[in-house]
Write a protein that holds these residues in place. Structure first.
Motif: not given
Ligand SMILES: C[S@@+](CC[C@H](N)C(=O)[O-])C[C@H]1O[C@@H](n2cnc3c(N)ncnc32)[C@H](O)[C@@H]1O
Length: 283
Positions: A30, A37, A255, A257-259, A261
């Motif tokens: 994080k 990003r 896991p 981050d959603q971005d 996946v």
């Protein structure tokens, strides 16, 4: 800002991406900023395998340190370009198998230093120092290295996922070999970097990443081999880290981050760019 001769986190750049923060994001961390990003999200359409290979590298780190402590009897480590703390950092893996193991972490990113010092506040046999791996002499002369590392005894020197941050102008062979060449017989060198089988694709990756502000040089496997040609590779030798003693039962990474996946699994079809490396023993 510099305090007591050491940079603190406020001197970290926020207008360019950094390797520690961008890589940390791919591991599920994080501690990153929009600039990191956005840089990765601009990189992944051209090089979608990057998320997988970052995670394959970090999984290799666990297996390599486990091998070094449990099977090779190593009790001291220097981790060059250690990155932001995450799960199963080198000292945690090493001290799980060899409680007396000593670890010196080295990184030149002030955020790594700040987070590392917080994590290690009560661990007397582990420390993190601010150092540029291109200046191996300064690292060897650092008081914490002299205090924790006994060069009469075998040592493991790790350059994991950092060799691509050394361009040819940095004399990478000298950087990689300074410690191991003067270390006791039975010492180990661990190294890995992103490689491309196709030099043209590697050059495109180098241009993209270094153009974004992160020092970078993608190499071919043969170029990395040449740095360590006289050391003895631990089986199965240098190769794609995904194939280095794979262990489906090792602890999983956090896991993503959603971005990120959509990019998981891309290395299965994009096999020409991968993290290449392994362990080598000094006879
Ligand atoms: C991709 S991360 C790898 C982290 C860790 N070694 C691993 O394998 O999980 C690369 C790290 O190397 C550090 N780094 C890059 N160039 C460096 C240099 N010249 N000296 C010290 N650290 C460096 C970055 O700050 C970053 O934390």
């Amino acid at each position: 800002m510099v305090r007591d001769g050491q940079p603190d986190a406020t001197s970290a750049p926020f207008d360019v991406p950094t390797s520690a923060r961008a890589y940390g994001w791919m591991l599920g961390g994080k501690d990153n900023y929009e600039v990191d990003r956005n840089f990765l999200l601009a990189t992944l359409p051209s090089f979608p395998e990057c998320v997988d290979i970052a995670r394959q590298n970090r999984s290799f780190l666990y297996r390599a340190v486990r091998y070094l402590t449990r099977e090779a009897g190593i009790r001291q480590f220097i981790d060059m370009g250690c990155g932001l703390p995450t799960d199963d950092n080198v000292h945690q893996v090493a001290q799980r198998f060899t409680p007396e193991a000593r670890v010196v972490y080295v990184d030149f990113d002030p955020i790594v230093l700040a987070h590392g010092q917080a994590l290690l506040a009560d661990n007397a046999s582990t420390t993190v120092i601010s150092g540029d791996m291109r200046d191996q002499r300064a690292i060897l002369d650092h008081p914490d290295v002299r205090r924790l590392i006994d060069f009469e005894e075998p040592v493991a020197v790790l350059f994991l996922s950092v060799v691509h941050h050394l361009t040819d102008a940095d004399a990478p062979r000298r950087v990689l070999r300074t410690v191991i060449d003067q270390a006791a017989p039975g010492s180990y060198l661990g190294l890995s970097q992103v490689v491309a089988d196709d030099p043209a694709r590697g050059a495109a990756m180098t241009a993209h990443i270094s153009g974004g502000g992160v020092p970078w040089q993608t190499r071919t496997p043969a170029e990395l081999d040449a740095f360590v040609d006289d050391l003895a590779p631990v089986e199965p030798g240098l190769g794609n880290l995904a194939d280095w003693r794979p262990d489906p039962d090792q602890p999983p990474l956090a896991p993503v981050d959603q971005d990120l996946v959509p990019y998981l699994g891309a290395s299965k079809t994009n096999r020409g760019i991968y993290e290449y490396g392994g362990l080598l023993r000094k006879p």
